[in-house]
Design a protein around this motif. Structure first.
Motif, short mmCIF file in Angstrom:
data_model
loop_
_atom_site.label_atom_id
_atom_site.label_comp_id
_atom_site.label_asym_id
_atom_site.label_seq_id
_atom_site.Cartn_x
_atom_site.Cartn_y
_atom_site.Cartn_z
N GLY A 190 63.13 20.72 111.63
CA GLY A 190 63.59 19.49 112.26
C GLY A 190 65.03 19.19 111.92
O GLY A 190 65.82 18.76 112.79
N ALA A 191 65.42 19.43 110.66
CA ALA A 191 66.81 19.20 110.25
C ALA A 191 67.75 20.14 111.00
O ALA A 191 68.82 19.73 111.47
CB ALA A 191 66.96 19.40 108.75
N CYS A 192 67.36 21.41 111.13
CA CYS A 192 68.20 22.39 111.83
C CYS A 192 68.36 22.03 113.30
O CYS A 192 69.46 22.14 113.87
CB CYS A 192 67.62 23.79 111.68
N LEU A 193 67.28 21.59 113.96
CA LEU A 193 67.37 21.20 115.36
C LEU A 193 68.26 19.97 115.53
O LEU A 193 69.03 19.88 116.49
CB LEU A 193 65.98 20.92 115.92
N THR A 194 68.14 19.02 114.61
CA THR A 194 68.99 17.83 114.69
C THR A 194 70.45 18.20 114.53
O THR A 194 71.32 17.68 115.25
CB THR A 194 68.59 16.81 113.61
N LEU A 195 70.76 19.10 113.60
CA LEU A 195 72.14 19.56 113.43
C LEU A 195 72.64 20.26 114.68
O LEU A 195 73.81 20.10 115.07
CB LEU A 195 72.23 20.50 112.23
N LEU A 196 71.76 21.04 115.33
CA LEU A 196 72.15 21.72 116.56
C LEU A 196 72.48 20.71 117.65
O LEU A 196 73.50 20.84 118.34
CB LEU A 196 71.02 22.65 117.01
N ALA A 197 71.64 19.69 117.79
CA ALA A 197 71.90 18.66 118.80
C ALA A 197 73.21 17.93 118.51
O ALA A 197 74.04 17.71 119.42
CB ALA A 197 70.74 17.66 118.84
N LEU A 198 73.43 17.56 117.26
CA LEU A 198 74.66 16.86 116.89
C LEU A 198 75.90 17.72 117.16
O LEU A 198 76.92 17.23 117.65
CB LEU A 198 74.61 16.47 115.42
N GLY A 228 82.46 17.77 113.80
CA GLY A 228 81.01 17.80 113.62
C GLY A 228 80.37 19.16 113.80
O GLY A 228 79.50 19.55 113.00
N PRO A 229 80.74 19.94 114.84
CA PRO A 229 80.11 21.24 115.00
C PRO A 229 80.31 22.17 113.81
O PRO A 229 79.40 22.94 113.46
CB PRO A 229 80.80 21.81 116.26
N PHE A 230 81.46 22.08 113.16
CA PHE A 230 81.72 22.95 112.02
C PHE A 230 80.97 22.46 110.77
O PHE A 230 80.50 23.28 109.97
CB PHE A 230 83.23 23.02 111.78
N LEU A 231 80.85 21.15 110.63
CA LEU A 231 79.99 20.61 109.55
C LEU A 231 78.55 21.06 109.75
O LEU A 231 77.87 21.45 108.80
CB LEU A 231 80.07 19.09 109.53
N ALA A 232 78.08 20.99 111.00
CA ALA A 232 76.69 21.39 111.28
C ALA A 232 76.47 22.87 111.00
O ALA A 232 75.45 23.26 110.43
CB ALA A 232 76.36 21.07 112.74
N LEU A 233 77.43 23.72 111.39
CA LEU A 233 77.30 25.15 111.16
C LEU A 233 77.27 25.45 109.66
O LEU A 233 76.45 26.25 109.19
CB LEU A 233 78.46 25.89 111.83
N ALA A 234 78.14 24.79 108.90
CA ALA A 234 78.12 24.97 107.45
C ALA A 234 76.80 24.47 106.87
O ALA A 234 76.25 25.06 105.93
CB ALA A 234 79.29 24.22 106.83
N GLY A 235 76.27 23.38 107.43
CA GLY A 235 74.98 22.86 106.98
C GLY A 235 73.86 23.84 107.22
O GLY A 235 72.97 24.03 106.36
#
Length: 281
Positions: free
Chosen positions: A130-138, A255-262
């Motif tokens: 769920g966390a990974c999908l939320t990061l993908l959406a963001l 945000g996309p780069f923060l999400a990818l690092a996450g």
């Protein structure tokens, strides 16, 4: 057991494709829903009459072509298959359908397989997925419209703290510190940059996203998250401006780069952190 093992991975992948398909709905519709809501709130504050508008949410209206607004048949809306069957074009007007749709669906399937391989079928795996999908959406929403909605970032933050409380209670203090440090570090950078240059270097959504990552990963991982995201952003930003000189000076979402690092830290954080601590110690 062997028969179950044979069908297990295709089922996990298929489930991931379906959730990726739903994620496409969230990515494309949530910004519109929020914009309409903000517009109505602004009109209410100005004592203007409410604008009539057709029902629009994550369920209604049915999926349609963004160009001709023709409703997409159920068999053309099947995850990945529908896009491939129509070769990425609308069945009614033959307009191109964005590559985003199959890519997000495929990402949902790949993430499902990856997390199942790492954590098996468990509640822990479900929370992480769920966390990974939320990061993908963001990441995709921020890339498209430069918006990190609170309706996604704040639940992600609280989910990270609850996850630690449920599965890693000894790590909860690190997660709380991570959330605070994550927010305050980018908040401080924002104001330092603004006071120095008079410009805004990033949005408040970035603060909340890094706070959420701090809750999931702990404060020790935050330097790596910032290092990876800043490095990726700088490399891709320079490459983009070199290939498109007219884009120079155009703001690029962080945000996309923060999400990818996450994602990197969520899926392989222990190994990456061990290497990092060995280097700095």
């Amino acid at each position: 057991m062997q028969h179950f093992s044979t069908i297990f991975w295709p089922l996990i992948f298929l489930l991931g494709l379906c959730l990726g398909s739903f994620l496409n709905v969230v990515i494309t519709r949530l910004p519109v829903i929020l914009m309409r809501q903000w517009r109505q709130e602004a009109r209410a504050q100005l004592a203007l009459t409410e604008e009539p508008s057709p029902r629009f949410n994550l369920a209604q209206p049915r999926s349609m072509c963004p160009r001709c607004e023709y409703s997409i048949a159920w068999h053309d809306n099947l995850p990945l298959i529908g896009w491939l069957k129509r070769r990425g074009r609308c069945a009614h007007c033959n307009a191109r359908i964005s590559l985003q749709y199959p890519l997000i669906e495929l990402a949902g399937g790949i993430l499902a397989i990856s997390i199942a391989l790492l954590y098996g079928i468990s509640w822990q795996a479900l929370w992480l997925y769920g966390a990974c999908l939320t990061l993908l959406a963001l990441a995709v929403i921020d890339w498209r419209v430069q918006l990190l909605p609170d309706i996604l970032t704040l639940p992600l933050l609280w989910a990270g703290l609850i996850y630690q409380w449920l599965f890693q209670p000894a790590f909860l203090a690190d997660a709380v510190i991570g959330a605070v440090v994550g927010y305050m570090s980018l908040w401080s950078f924002y104001w330092l940059f603004k006071l120095t240059t008079g410009k805004e270097g990033m949005g408040f959504g970035d603060f909340k996203l890094l706070a959420a990552l701090g809750a999931w990963l702990g404060w020790l991982s935050l330097p790596l998250v910032v290092l990876f995201s800043a490095g990726l952003g700088a490399i891709l930003g320079l490459a983009y401006q070199a290939s498109s000189p007219q884009a120079r000076g155009t703001p690029m979402p962080f945000g996309p780069f923060l999400a990818l690092a996450g994602w990197m830290m969520l899926l392989a954080g222990n190994d990456i952190l061990a290497v990092y601590l060995n280097i700095v110690s």
